[in-house]
Design an enzyme around this catalytic site. Structure first.
Site, mmCIF file in Angstrom:
data_model
loop_
_atom_site.group_PDB
_atom_site.id
_atom_site.type_symbol
_atom_site.label_atom_id
_atom_site.label_comp_id
_atom_site.label_asym_id
_atom_site.label_seq_id
_atom_site.Cartn_x
_atom_site.Cartn_y
_atom_site.Cartn_z
ATOM 1 N N ALA A 206 0.868 -1.167 0.000
ATOM 2 C CA ALA A 206 0.000 0.000 0.000
ATOM 3 C C ALA A 206 0.911 1.224 0.000
ATOM 4 O O ALA A 206 2.068 1.149 0.447
ATOM 5 C CB ALA A 206 -0.888 -0.025 1.233
ATOM 6 N N GLY B 272 0.712 -4.893 0.944
ATOM 7 C CA GLY B 272 -0.491 -5.009 0.111
ATOM 8 C C GLY B 272 -0.239 -5.727 -1.208
ATOM 9 O O GLY B 272 -1.168 -6.305 -1.789
ATOM 10 N N GLU C 240 -0.346 -9.306 -0.350
ATOM 11 C CA GLU C 240 -1.757 -9.603 -0.054
ATOM 12 C C GLU C 240 -2.574 -9.735 -1.343
ATOM 13 O O GLU C 240 -3.465 -10.578 -1.444
ATOM 14 C CB GLU C 240 -2.333 -8.509 0.858
ATOM 15 C CG GLU C 240 -1.713 -8.585 2.250
ATOM 16 C CD GLU C 240 -2.020 -7.366 3.105
ATOM 17 O OE1 GLU C 240 -1.630 -6.244 2.716
ATOM 18 O OE2 GLU C 240 -2.640 -7.529 4.156
ATOM 19 N N GLU D 10 4.791 -4.775 7.276
ATOM 20 C CA GLU D 10 3.992 -3.743 7.956
ATOM 21 C C GLU D 10 4.480 -3.459 9.374
ATOM 22 O O GLU D 10 4.414 -2.320 9.839
ATOM 23 C CB GLU D 10 2.506 -4.152 7.995
ATOM 24 C CG GLU D 10 1.796 -4.030 6.662
ATOM 25 C CD GLU D 10 1.920 -5.267 5.772
ATOM 26 O OE1 GLU D 10 2.761 -6.141 6.055
ATOM 27 O OE2 GLU D 10 1.168 -5.338 4.790
HETATM 28 N N1 CAA Z 1 4.568 3.239 -0.894
HETATM 29 C C1 CAA Z 1 4.937 4.400 -1.464
HETATM 30 N N2 CAA Z 1 6.082 4.542 -2.162
HETATM 31 C C2 CAA Z 1 6.880 3.473 -2.267
HETATM 32 C C3 CAA Z 1 6.560 2.223 -1.701
HETATM 33 C C4 CAA Z 1 5.330 2.126 -0.981
HETATM 34 N N3 CAA Z 1 4.895 0.984 -0.440
HETATM 35 N N4 CAA Z 1 7.555 1.362 -1.954
HETATM 36 C C5 CAA Z 1 8.454 2.029 -2.667
HETATM 37 N N5 CAA Z 1 8.052 3.301 -2.867
HETATM 38 C C6 CAA Z 1 8.765 4.369 -3.591
HETATM 39 C C7 CAA Z 1 9.948 4.900 -2.793
HETATM 40 O O1 CAA Z 1 9.528 5.833 -1.841
HETATM 41 C C8 CAA Z 1 10.790 5.487 -3.880
HETATM 42 O O2 CAA Z 1 10.245 6.748 -4.234
HETATM 43 P P1 CAA Z 1 11.240 8.007 -4.534
HETATM 44 O O3 CAA Z 1 12.050 7.556 -5.726
HETATM 45 O O4 CAA Z 1 10.284 9.113 -4.848
HETATM 46 O O5 CAA Z 1 12.054 8.199 -3.317
HETATM 47 C C9 CAA Z 1 10.545 4.547 -5.062
HETATM 48 O O6 CAA Z 1 9.345 3.847 -4.765
HETATM 49 C C10 CAA Z 1 11.656 3.534 -5.240
HETATM 50 O O7 CAA Z 1 11.854 2.879 -3.995
HETATM 51 P P2 CAA Z 1 13.275 2.765 -3.270
HETATM 52 O O8 CAA Z 1 14.153 3.899 -3.644
HETATM 53 O O9 CAA Z 1 13.017 2.554 -1.814
HETATM 54 O O10 CAA Z 1 13.835 1.437 -3.945
HETATM 55 P P3 CAA Z 1 14.822 0.377 -3.311
HETATM 56 O O11 CAA Z 1 15.195 -0.547 -4.415
HETATM 57 O O12 CAA Z 1 15.914 1.038 -2.564
HETATM 58 O O13 CAA Z 1 13.928 -0.428 -2.247
HETATM 59 C C11 CAA Z 1 11.972 -1.568 -1.457
HETATM 60 C C12 CAA Z 1 12.844 -1.194 -2.675
HETATM 61 C C13 CAA Z 1 12.745 -2.561 -0.562
HETATM 62 C C14 CAA Z 1 10.737 -2.258 -2.016
HETATM 63 C C15 CAA Z 1 11.602 -0.319 -0.653
HETATM 64 O O14 CAA Z 1 11.083 0.653 -1.542
HETATM 65 C C16 CAA Z 1 10.584 -0.549 0.418
HETATM 66 O O15 CAA Z 1 10.929 -1.069 1.477
HETATM 67 N N6 CAA Z 1 9.334 -0.153 0.158
HETATM 68 C C17 CAA Z 1 8.261 -0.237 1.144
HETATM 69 C C18 CAA Z 1 7.757 -1.649 1.260
HETATM 70 C C19 CAA Z 1 6.688 -1.731 2.319
HETATM 71 O O16 CAA Z 1 6.922 -1.440 3.478
HETATM 72 N N7 CAA Z 1 5.501 -2.180 1.916
HETATM 73 C C20 CAA Z 1 4.393 -2.348 2.821
HETATM 74 C C21 CAA Z 1 3.566 -1.104 2.849
HETATM 75 S S1 CAA Z 1 2.405 -1.149 4.157
HETATM 76 C C22 CAA Z 1 1.100 -2.018 3.554
HETATM 77 O O17 CAA Z 1 1.108 -2.547 2.468
HETATM 78 C C23 CAA Z 1 -0.068 -2.059 4.493
HETATM 79 C C24 CAA Z 1 -1.186 -2.895 4.078
HETATM 80 O O18 CAA Z 1 -1.169 -4.106 4.170
HETATM 81 C C25 CAA Z 1 -2.435 -2.268 3.704
#
Ligand code: CAA
Length: 260
Positions: A66, A111, A114, A134
């Site tokens: 998400a 998400g 999921e 999460e």
């Molecule tokens: N939401 C919003 N933006 C996201 C995102 C997310 N879930 N995942 C990645 N992005 C964005 C980053 O912010 C980044 O944006 P900018 O270039 O503007 O800074 C872009 O995508 C590229 O990401 P990274 O620079 O972080 O890329 P990376 O290769 O270094 O890392 C990654 C990749 C490990 C996937 C890392 O991006 C990450 O950890 N992302 C978050 C993953 C996460 O925590 N997902 C769970 C979300 S909570 C959820 O889903 C709740 C639910 O069940 C409803």
């Protein structure tokens, strides 16, 4: 409704839906979820579509979760509504009449994992990574991860992923039953299309009833599930597909199914 964050392509009875927000690694924000509801609503009603593939755009991510920038600003009631919207999308995907294949082509986190869980079948590329991170954000999964993950891989493996928030490789995901197969990234989509083509060639009524039998039967005890299966088996005999399928076998020719 026009879609800015997803794309749908229909060829040969197969709909491929691509989440297209590569700059945010295809993260699911409110608008994307709304567009998905609209798109899968259309697909569900389309009798000419017999299989669905869901994938992410770009080479890095299926769906990285998400959208965290969207969620960071939410008030509690808004967060509950957002989770409910996510659940609605997962429910629509899970209950589409057509089988749905997740082509997991990169990060499937939160998400994104999921959403893959709500699909009927998951194939992954070698570079795919799975996780429910999460707890790193101070929340629990909000789109069904605590419910569908233990049902698919068992409580022990699910708890390890849910409590630790760690990421696992596609190979590990395959070992615990989270995905069916791991493929060369170049071959992932072709393999999903081949599988979808195989499904499309079968009797559509039977395939739809198979999906219903598995999904609804899993909520029942074995005796009720088997009785339900017998009812659906009987229903097949009201279809032209059953008549044609058995006649074609006896006449030693390929069946021509009409999906009725
Ligand atoms: N939401 C919003 N933006 C996201 C995102 C997310 N879930 N995942 C990645 N992005 C964005 C980053 O912010 C980044 O944006 P900018 O270039 O503007 O800074 C872009 O995508 C590229 O990401 P990274 O620079 O972080 O890329 P990376 O290769 O270094 O890392 C990654 C990749 C490990 C996937 C890392 O991006 C990450 O950890 N992302 C978050 C993953 C996460 O925590 N997902 C769970 C979300 S909570 C959820 O889903 C709740 C639910 O069940 C409803």
């Amino acid at each position: 409704m026009s879609w800015n964050n997803i794309e749908k392509n229909v060829t040969g009875g197969i709909a491929t839906v691509t989440v297209n927000r590569p700059k945010a690694l295809n993260a699911l924000n409110y608008d994307t979820l709304k567009e998905m509801l609209d798109c899968f609503g259309e697909i569900g009603k389309n009798k000419d579509i017999h299989a669905v593939i869901i994938t992410g755009s770009g080479e890095k991510a299926f769906i990285a979760g998400a959208d965290i920038s969207f969620m960071a600003e939410l008030e509690p009631i808004e967060a509950r509504e957002f989770a409910k919207l996510g659940h609605e999308v997962m429910h629509v995907i899970e209950n589409l009449p057509q089988p749905v294949i997740a082509a997991v082509n990169g990060f499937a986190l939160g998400g994104g994992c999921e959403l893959a869980l709500a699909c009927d079948i998951r194939l992954a590329s070698e570079n795919a990574k799975f996780g429910q991170p999460e707890v790193n954000l101070g929340v629990l999964p909000g789109f069904g991860g605590t419910q569908r993950l233990p049902r698919l891989v068992g409580k022990g493996h699910a708890n390890e992923l849910l409590f630790s928030g760690k990421m696992i490789t596609a190979g590990e995901a395959c070992r615990i039953g989270l995905v069916n197969r791991v493929l060369d990234p170049e071959k992932l989509l072709d393999e999903c299309i081949s599988l979808a083509e195989m499904i499309v060639a079968r009797g559509p009524v039977a395939v739809r009833l198979c999906k219903e039998a598995v999904n609804n039967g899993l909520e029942m005890d074995l005796a009720r599930g088997c009785s339900y299966e017998a009812d659906l088996f009987g229903v097949c005999f009201a279809s032209r597909d059953q008549e044609e399928g058995m006649k074609a076998f006896l006449e030693k020719r390929a069946p021509k199914f009409v999906g009725k």
